[in-house]
Design an enzyme around this catalytic site. Structure first.
Site, PDB file in Angstrom:
ATOM      1  CD  GLN A   1      35.904  38.891  -8.076  1.00 39.54           C
ATOM      2  OE1 GLN A   1      36.807  39.123  -8.873  1.00 39.54           O
ATOM      3  NE2 GLN A   1      35.761  39.600  -6.956  1.00 39.54           N
TER       4      GLN A   1
ATOM      5  CG  ASP B   1      38.467  42.743  -0.012  1.00 41.42           C
ATOM      6  OD1 ASP B   1      37.507  41.977  -0.023  1.00 41.42           O
ATOM      7  OD2 ASP B   1      38.348  43.983  -0.166  1.00 41.42           O
TER       8      ASP B   1
ATOM      9  CG  MET C   1      34.532  43.719  -8.177  1.00 41.98           C
ATOM     10  SD  MET C   1      33.655  42.170  -8.023  1.00 41.98           S
ATOM     11  CE  MET C   1      32.866  42.393  -6.440  1.00 41.98           C
TER      12      MET C   1
ATOM     13  CE1 TYR D   1      25.795  52.172  -6.831  1.00 38.24           C
ATOM     14  CE2 TYR D   1      26.297  52.094  -4.488  1.00 38.24           C
ATOM     15  CZ  TYR D   1      25.475  52.478  -5.532  1.00 38.24           C
ATOM     16  OH  TYR D   1      24.323  53.169  -5.264  1.00 38.24           O
ATOM     17  CG  LEU D   2      34.481  53.486  -7.788  1.00 42.14           C
ATOM     18  CD1 LEU D   2      35.399  54.450  -8.546  1.00 42.14           C
ATOM     19  CD2 LEU D   2      35.193  52.180  -7.496  1.00 42.14           C
TER      20      LEU D   2
ATOM     21  CE  LYS E   1      33.584  55.576   4.291  1.00 38.22           C
ATOM     22  NZ  LYS E   1      32.411  56.391   3.981  1.00 38.22           N
TER      23      LYS E   1
ATOM     24  CD  GLN F   1      40.871  41.017  -3.594  1.00 42.40           C
ATOM     25  OE1 GLN F   1      39.902  40.450  -4.065  1.00 42.40           O
ATOM     26  NE2 GLN F   1      40.940  42.333  -3.485  1.00 42.40           N
TER      27      GLN F   1
ATOM     28  N   GLY G   1      36.662  53.958   0.482  1.00 42.55           N
ATOM     29  CA  GLY G   1      37.709  52.929   0.533  1.00 42.55           C
ATOM     30  C   GLY G   1      38.445  52.884  -0.801  1.00 42.55           C
ATOM     31  CG  HIS G   2      36.394  51.454  -4.246  1.00 41.71           C
ATOM     32  ND1 HIS G   2      35.066  51.468  -3.899  1.00 41.71           N
ATOM     33  CD2 HIS G   2      36.699  50.163  -4.481  1.00 41.71           C
ATOM     34  CE1 HIS G   2      34.584  50.237  -3.935  1.00 41.71           C
ATOM     35  NE2 HIS G   2      35.552  49.421  -4.275  1.00 41.71           N
TER      36      HIS G   2
HETATM   37  P1  AMP Z   1      35.892  45.851  -4.535  1.00 41.65           P
HETATM   38  O1  AMP Z   1      35.365  46.870  -5.486  1.00 41.65           O
HETATM   39  O2  AMP Z   1      35.041  45.657  -3.326  1.00 41.65           O
HETATM   40  O3  AMP Z   1      36.286  44.570  -5.218  1.00 41.65           O
HETATM   41  O4  AMP Z   1      37.232  46.440  -3.967  1.00 41.65           O
HETATM   42  C1  AMP Z   1      38.254  46.928  -4.806  1.00 41.65           C
HETATM   43  C2  AMP Z   1      39.456  47.256  -3.977  1.00 41.65           C
HETATM   44  O5  AMP Z   1      39.097  48.243  -2.999  1.00 41.65           O
HETATM   45  C3  AMP Z   1      40.002  46.042  -3.193  1.00 41.65           C
HETATM   46  O6  AMP Z   1      41.416  46.084  -3.190  1.00 41.65           O
HETATM   47  C4  AMP Z   1      39.450  46.272  -1.805  1.00 41.65           C
HETATM   48  O7  AMP Z   1      40.239  45.698  -0.783  1.00 41.65           O
HETATM   49  C5  AMP Z   1      39.468  47.784  -1.719  1.00 41.65           C
HETATM   50  N1  AMP Z   1      38.498  48.228  -0.701  1.00 41.65           N
HETATM   51  C6  AMP Z   1      37.167  47.965  -0.659  1.00 41.65           C
HETATM   52  N2  AMP Z   1      36.624  48.474   0.469  1.00 41.65           N
HETATM   53  C7  AMP Z   1      37.638  49.052   1.144  1.00 41.65           C
HETATM   54  C8  AMP Z   1      37.726  49.743   2.383  1.00 41.65           C
HETATM   55  N3  AMP Z   1      36.659  49.926   3.169  1.00 41.65           N
HETATM   56  N4  AMP Z   1      38.931  50.207   2.773  1.00 41.65           N
HETATM   57  C9  AMP Z   1      40.033  50.015   1.996  1.00 41.65           C
HETATM   58  N5  AMP Z   1      40.025  49.380   0.820  1.00 41.65           N
HETATM   59  C10 AMP Z   1      38.840  48.904   0.394  1.00 41.65           C
END
Ligand code: AMP
Length: 282
Positions: free
Chosen positions: A61, A150, A30, A32-33, A184, A153, A36-37
């Site tokens: 969602q 997640d 989503m 704002y990388l 993160k 998910q 983690g991303h």
């Molecule tokens: P999001 O942009 O928050 O929907 O996350 C996109 C993907 O990045 C999802 O598969 C998340 O599980 C993964 N993600 C988000 N934060 C982290 C993190 N701190 N560590 C590992 N993966 C992450």
């Protein structure tokens, strides 16, 4: 690296790559990388010839009272980070590109989705499964990357791929934390300085739970009680849930006698944060 806005553009690019016999990885986000991303993108770049990063704040969602409008967005910053990690293309559609007028088909899973986050976010996983299916159909990747941050998910997506014979491999990647332990998250940007400090109760309580399990505690109730007690000492924190569940079913268990997931959602002020650990990782 290109940023494209339409399904046709991303499909044309992937078709080109396919003609050359190249493998394709997809990292759905989503935006704002953060790191983690970045870890997911790097994993995809390592495993595949080409990597597509999707950046789409998926309205489907979000519940009606959730943070769809305020969710942080910065596509230029995202593009720079994705490029640094070696991504080849960003797919950044508008909601109208993903959901044409009259859109009316959904992917609804009847197991796994009603537990944990599904209880307080009843429409969330339907939106996730639907958009992820669309992204898989658009990009047709060989592999797609999801974070253990997640955890529910990830379990749901794996289950969906299996149920619906989707022809790709789902790769689960480790949860990345800040140095002080906070998981993160793009939503960490909502936290004030005081809330940022208070948010450490999530990872601290998980550390306490891990410690108890390492020392031989087998009762989930005992571990959960200790974790909740620690969180409740923080005035800015309000527990949504703290649970220990079977990794496969997401159903609560009583004894730590099988691979389990300890997961929590906690409000820090108005911000809902999630965190977890898998017992097999401790
Ligand atoms: P999001 O942009 O928050 O929907 O996350 C996109 C993907 O990045 C999802 O598969 C998340 O599980 C993964 N993600 C988000 N934060 C982290 C993190 N701190 N560590 C590992 N993966 C992450």
């Amino acid at each position: 690296m290109k940023t494209v806005k339409t399904v046709d553009e991303v499909r044309a690019q992937v078709r080109e790559w396919r003609k050359q016999g190249l493998s394709v990885g997809l990292v759905p986000t989503m935006g704002y990388l953060h790191e983690g991303h970045a870890s997911l993108i790097k994993a995809s770049v390592k495993d595949n010839d080409r990597t597509v990063v999707s950046v789409f704040v998926n309205p489907m969602q979000f519940g009606p009272t959730e943070d769809l409008e305020s969710y942080p967005r910065d596509i230029n910053r995202d593009a720079a980070l994705a490029e640094d990690c070696g991504a080849d293309i960003i797919f950044n559609p508008e909601p109208s590109e993903m959901y044409h007028k009259g859109f009316s088909s959904f992917v609804d899973m009847t197991v796994l989705t009603q537990e944990l986050c599904g209880l307080s976010r009843p429409v969330h996983f339907r939106g996730v499964c639907t958009v992820v299916t669309k992204l898989f159909n658009i990009v047709k990747p060989d592999r797609a990357y999801f974070g253990k941050k997640d955890a529910q998910q990830l379990a749901i997506i794996k289950h969906m791929v299996d149920d619906l014979n989707m022809d790709l491999t789902i790769v689960g990647c480790p949860l990345i934390r800040e140095e002080d332990g906070l998981a993160k998250s793009s939503r960490n940007t909502y936290l004030s300085a005081d809330e940022r400090k208070a948010a450490l109760v999530l990872s601290r309580s998980l550390e306490l739970g891990k410690e108890m399990i390492r020392n031989g505690e087998k009762s989930c109730a005992a571990v959960i009680a200790a974790m909740k007690e620690l969180i409740e000492k923080e005035p800015l924190a309000k527990i949504d849930y703290v649970k220990i569940v079977d990794c496969d079913t997401m159903q609560q268990i009583e004894e730590l006698d099988r691979p389990a997931l300890a997961a929590m959602a906690v409000y820090i002020g108005k911000t809902r944060l999630i965190d977890n650990f898998f017992t097999e990782d401790i």
